[in-house]
Design a protein around this motif. Structure first.
Motif, PDB file in Angstrom:
ATOM      1  N   MET B 215      83.359   3.507 -18.848  1.00  0.00           N
ATOM      2  CA  MET B 215      81.763   3.499 -19.140  1.00  0.00           C
ATOM      3  C   MET B 215      81.533   4.563 -20.495  1.00  0.00           C
ATOM      4  SD  MET B 215      78.468   3.022 -17.050  1.00  0.00           S
ATOM      5  CE  MET B 215      76.752   3.518 -17.463  1.00  0.00           C
ATOM      6  N   VAL B 216      80.896   4.054 -21.422  1.00  0.00           N
ATOM      7  CA  VAL B 216      80.809   5.094 -22.590  1.00  0.00           C
ATOM      8  C   VAL B 216      79.053   5.020 -22.782  1.00  0.00           C
ATOM      9  CG1 VAL B 216      81.394   5.796 -24.692  1.00  0.00           C
ATOM     10  CG2 VAL B 216      82.816   4.242 -23.927  1.00  0.00           C
ATOM     11  N   GLU B 217      78.447   6.204 -22.388  1.00  0.00           N
ATOM     12  CA  GLU B 217      76.974   6.150 -22.349  1.00  0.00           C
ATOM     13  C   GLU B 217      76.758   7.637 -23.142  1.00  0.00           C
ATOM     14  OE1 GLU B 217      74.025   4.281 -21.471  1.00  0.00           O
ATOM     15  OE2 GLU B 217      73.328   6.008 -22.513  1.00  0.00           O
ATOM     16  N   ILE B 218      76.099   7.577 -23.927  1.00  0.00           N
ATOM     17  CA  ILE B 218      75.886   8.811 -24.926  1.00  0.00           C
ATOM     18  C   ILE B 218      74.435   9.441 -24.309  1.00  0.00           C
ATOM     19  CG2 ILE B 218      74.286   7.732 -26.536  1.00  0.00           C
ATOM     20  CD1 ILE B 218      75.359   9.726 -28.561  1.00  0.00           C
ATOM     21  N   LEU B 254      77.002   6.457  -9.516  1.00  0.00           N
ATOM     22  CA  LEU B 254      76.935   7.309 -10.609  1.00  0.00           C
ATOM     23  C   LEU B 254      76.691   8.809 -10.437  1.00  0.00           C
ATOM     24  CD1 LEU B 254      75.074   4.947 -13.283  1.00  0.00           C
ATOM     25  CD2 LEU B 254      77.304   6.135 -13.616  1.00  0.00           C
ATOM     26  N   ASP B 255      76.912   8.930  -8.988  1.00  0.00           N
ATOM     27  CA  ASP B 255      76.616  10.430  -8.321  1.00  0.00           C
ATOM     28  C   ASP B 255      77.632  11.464  -9.038  1.00  0.00           C
ATOM     29  OD1 ASP B 255      74.663   9.484  -7.160  1.00  0.00           O
ATOM     30  OD2 ASP B 255      75.255   9.803  -5.173  1.00  0.00           O
ATOM     31  N   ASN B 256      79.013  10.782  -9.361  1.00  0.00           N
ATOM     32  CA  ASN B 256      80.163  11.381  -9.958  1.00  0.00           C
ATOM     33  C   ASN B 256      80.567  10.745 -11.270  1.00  0.00           C
ATOM     34  OD1 ASN B 256      80.567  13.565  -8.093  1.00  0.00           O
ATOM     35  ND2 ASN B 256      80.829  11.924  -6.915  1.00  0.00           N
ATOM     36  N   LEU B 257      81.137  11.228 -12.182  1.00  0.00           N
ATOM     37  CA  LEU B 257      81.522  10.808 -13.366  1.00  0.00           C
ATOM     38  C   LEU B 257      82.710  10.028 -13.278  1.00  0.00           C
ATOM     39  CD1 LEU B 257      80.103  13.154 -16.129  1.00  0.00           C
ATOM     40  CD2 LEU B 257      79.115  11.219 -15.056  1.00  0.00           C
ATOM     41  N   THR B 258      83.740  10.447 -12.368  1.00  0.00           N
ATOM     42  CA  THR B 258      84.911   9.826 -12.195  1.00  0.00           C
ATOM     43  C   THR B 258      85.129   9.102 -10.634  1.00  0.00           C
ATOM     44  OG1 THR B 258      85.867  11.793 -11.660  1.00  0.00           O
ATOM     45  CG2 THR B 258      86.079  10.945 -13.886  1.00  0.00           C
ATOM     46  N   GLY B 259      85.760   8.244 -10.614  1.00  0.00           N
ATOM     47  CA  GLY B 259      86.178   7.651  -9.268  1.00  0.00           C
ATOM     48  C   GLY B 259      87.474   7.009  -9.012  1.00  0.00           C
ATOM     49  N   ASP B 260      88.015   6.249  -8.218  1.00  0.00           N
ATOM     50  CA  ASP B 260      89.364   5.807  -7.839  1.00  0.00           C
ATOM     51  C   ASP B 260      89.446   4.920  -9.136  1.00  0.00           C
ATOM     52  OD1 ASP B 260      89.755   6.977  -5.784  1.00  0.00           O
ATOM     53  OD2 ASP B 260      89.814   5.604  -4.298  1.00  0.00           O
ATOM     54  N   CYS B 261      88.724   3.914  -9.479  1.00  0.00           N
ATOM     55  CA  CYS B 261      88.755   2.887 -10.296  1.00  0.00           C
ATOM     56  C   CYS B 261      87.606   2.976 -11.680  1.00  0.00           C
ATOM     57  CB  CYS B 261      88.725   1.527 -10.055  1.00  0.00           C
ATOM     58  SG  CYS B 261      86.945   0.982  -9.341  1.00  0.00           S
ATOM     59  N   TYR B 262      87.087   4.179 -11.905  1.00  0.00           N
ATOM     60  CA  TYR B 262      86.274   4.215 -12.790  1.00  0.00           C
ATOM     61  C   TYR B 262      86.250   5.734 -13.589  1.00  0.00           C
ATOM     62  CZ  TYR B 262      82.995   6.204  -9.739  1.00  0.00           C
ATOM     63  OH  TYR B 262      82.069   7.118  -8.649  1.00  0.00           O
ATOM     64  N   GLN B 263      85.523   5.623 -14.773  1.00  0.00           N
ATOM     65  CA  GLN B 263      85.533   6.959 -15.379  1.00  0.00           C
ATOM     66  C   GLN B 263      83.872   6.737 -16.384  1.00  0.00           C
ATOM     67  OE1 GLN B 263      88.098   8.378 -18.481  1.00  0.00           O
ATOM     68  NE2 GLN B 263      89.113   6.251 -18.968  1.00  0.00           N
ATOM     69  N   VAL B 264      83.525   7.699 -16.211  1.00  0.00           N
ATOM     70  CA  VAL B 264      82.187   7.924 -17.239  1.00  0.00           C
ATOM     71  C   VAL B 264      82.330   8.808 -18.421  1.00  0.00           C
ATOM     72  CG1 VAL B 264      79.656   8.101 -17.634  1.00  0.00           C
ATOM     73  CG2 VAL B 264      80.552   7.171 -15.560  1.00  0.00           C
ATOM     74  N   LEU B 265      82.384   8.178 -19.645  1.00  0.00           N
ATOM     75  CA  LEU B 265      82.415   9.221 -20.721  1.00  0.00           C
ATOM     76  C   LEU B 265      81.140   9.509 -21.440  1.00  0.00           C
ATOM     77  CD1 LEU B 265      85.555   7.552 -22.579  1.00  0.00           C
ATOM     78  CD2 LEU B 265      85.440   9.061 -20.631  1.00  0.00           C
ATOM     79  N   VAL B 266      80.599  10.606 -21.434  1.00  0.00           N
ATOM     80  CA  VAL B 266      79.343  10.913 -22.015  1.00  0.00           C
ATOM     81  C   VAL B 266      79.521  11.150 -23.263  1.00  0.00           C
ATOM     82  CG1 VAL B 266      77.255  12.246 -21.879  1.00  0.00           C
ATOM     83  CG2 VAL B 266      78.612  12.016 -19.705  1.00  0.00           C
TER      84      VAL B 266
END
Lengths: 376, 376
Positions: B215-218, B254-266
């Motif tokens: 997920m890419v969310e500025i 969304l409590d963390n920016l990474t998980g087993d199968c996801y990453q959040v790019l700010v």
């Protein structure tokens, strides 16, 4: 000819200084050649009215608690670009006069008042909502109620009974909800529909191959019973036009009052139900699509609740042991009305259980509650 | 303190006789001890204003074309029963004065102006709608936009960005639509989400056991980037409070920016997409949840369309041959905006096909269009 009413409000952090604010706006009013009247409010803030060209009227109020309200009324034929410019100028000036002191600027979409096509149909919980209505297709008083069919750009044709939005072309979710939310198998079943004159759930039920559907709807005959008695809706019948406009909802199934697996009884449902009880006739499904739950227990509503309980009681009596009774409640926000209804369910001659579901019916602009009731 | 604004209008078959109508209403105004001012409208009907007790203001207009409009403004603390009685008296009197000549009486739910909790959030197609908002939970300006979370009795918490209703607790249909309408199998798939800061489709996608969601969310970093960089939203972050209120939508994912199968790019999604194109990285699904389609091609919108086309072009480039790109369009009524968007789809560097679906998102109070786009 309608009136366009523009609203522009400013919430301030601190009350505005009247003389300097009014003086600051003056040049705009002068430019518009508006005639000003300052009114004595007996200490309730500053209030001035302005009469302009072409029937324009402007009201400026500086409230003592830090709110500034502006109303601008124009005739429908007025130049909207000019009016927008005037509002823009007022907003800009206010921002420069009160910069730093403005917490919120609110400019509402203009209200159109007195138009031939009325776009305001409040929700059941009393909120103001504007619909995208562009045409009136049907507007008649029957013996029971005022019946309107209006065209909405997005929802299609909308049936409005006594001012309440009833069903639109977009509202299959209503029909599905009042038939059990898609969880029931109607094949080979016996179904009784009370009301539902729009034909929505009738048409939907017919598709599901039941053994027999009986629909009891009094209002079909309310305008010109003779046309209905002809067993086929000839063009002279107001109902013909009604169904022409509701065709997306009811299809062609109501063109005749009887079919292979259905019959429509143009009668009051109470004597019909009483006769079924006497005869021992029972149904797998009873769908009550008569009316929403009354919203209060005021004395004048007493008879409505009694009527509702009578129909409920009779309906449960004609329900098979494994049968289900479906009905609409009211909007989700009218919790008091829903609670009152649920109390009625505890007062029936046959004990029942119930479940409820909250459904989004597109044209309603509010969530709606549906009940499933069965014998304990 | 807010202002309550009551509107009561009468459509007449023929213009009313001014003197007799005004004389007929006079006793009511006198009883209310209201001070009358009659204004010169230069031939645009009869217009009188009345100042009453407690800051009450009344405007009576008899328009020359057979419309009578009444506005009554009262302070919020005013006695509502008294105000209702006054309106009832005016309506009753008008009916007796003009009986037979009245085609329609319209009394709108009172407008509440300047209240701390603003209930009016117009639709994308510019209609006035009142929400059942009872609390403001969050109201902050980020570097990009104003972010509000308001509580609605029926829709739950509603996210409002720059005055536009974005997503409410009730709006799973939005999330489902922008993920392909429940027709897709996400298991083992690689998913790219652009925007979607509310976490709705992110949380929903995680449940579907994909291989990896990026997920890419500025805007996550827009308020206090330092909190976001901590990789975990500590209580000092405004986003912590944001997600506290949007928890029904985004869960705890969304409590963390990474998980087993996801990453959040700010991050801004454009350089990220460019990097993926260079690297040859591809996805099964790209979900663009950035913003609705611009509503015009006015010069100031040019850059918006260009930005939109840039993202579309890059997104299609990172799409696998069998992949799908999902995005929202705009409300169903803004057909011009939708047509413009569809024209853009013909101007991409890689030819695409598309389908669209009209969906009822409960809190929107208007139907919304969603697109599915794929490589030809």
């Amino acid at each position: 000819m309608a009136l366009r009413h523009y609203i522009l409000d400013f919430n301030l952090s601190a009350p505005a200084d009247y003389p300097s604010t009014v003086r600051g706006l003056q040049s705009i009013f002068q430019e518009q050649e508006m005639t000003e009247t300052v009114h004595d409010t007996e200490g309730h803030g500053y209030l001035a009215t302005f009469i302009g060209k072409n029937g324009r009227f402007l009201l400026l109020r500086l409230h003592s608690h830090g709110l500034v309200t502006l109303d601008l009324q124009c005739c429908e034929g007025d130049n909207t670009a000019q009016v927008d410019n005037l509002l823009n100028a007022l907003e800009k000036k206010m921002k420069s006069l009160l910069h730093g002191n403005i917490r919120r600027v609110k400019r509402l979409p203009a209200l159109t008042r007195g138009a031939a096509v009325d776009r305001y149909w409040p929700t059941a919980d009393g909120r103001l909502v504007e619909y995208d209505i562009d045409r009136v297709l049907y507007d008649e008083d029957s013996a029971y109620q005022n019946i309107k069919i209006l065209h909405s750009q997005q929802f299609g044709n909308i049936l409005i009974l006594n001012g309440d939005v009833n069903l639109a072309d977009s509202d299959l979710p209503y029909t599905q909800a009042i038939m059990g939310g898609g969880k029931e198998n109607y094949t080979g079943k016996e179904v009784l529909i009370l009301g539902g004159g729009d034909g929505g759930n009738f048409a939907e039920a017919v598709k599901l191959k039941p053994k027999m559907i009986t629909m009891v709807e009094i209002s079909f005959g309310s305008l010109r019973p003779v046309d209905v008695l002809l067993q086929g809706f000839v063009m002279s019948s107001p109902w013909f036009w009604f169904w022409t406009h509701m065709r997306k909802t009811c299809g062609s199934v109501l063109d005749n009052l009887t079919g292979d697996c259905y019959q429509v009884l143009v009668e009051d449902c109470v004597p019909v139900l009483k006769k079924y009880v006497e005869e021992g006739k029972t149904f797998d499904y009873v769908i009550n699509d008569l009316t929403a739950v009354p919203i209060s227990t005021a004395p004048e509503e007493d008879s409505t609740w009694e009527f509702l309980r009578l129909i409920l009681d009779l309906s449960i009596k004609v329900l098979r042991p494994t049968g289900k009774y479906f009905t609409q409640g009211n909007c989700a926000n009218l919790t008091e009305a829903l609670t009152l209804y649920e109390e009625q369910l505890g007062r029936l001659s046959c004990p029942v259980d119930f479940s409820k579901e909250v459904v989004c019916v597109p044209s309603y602009m509010e969530l709606w509650v549906f009940y499933t009731i069965w014998k304990k």
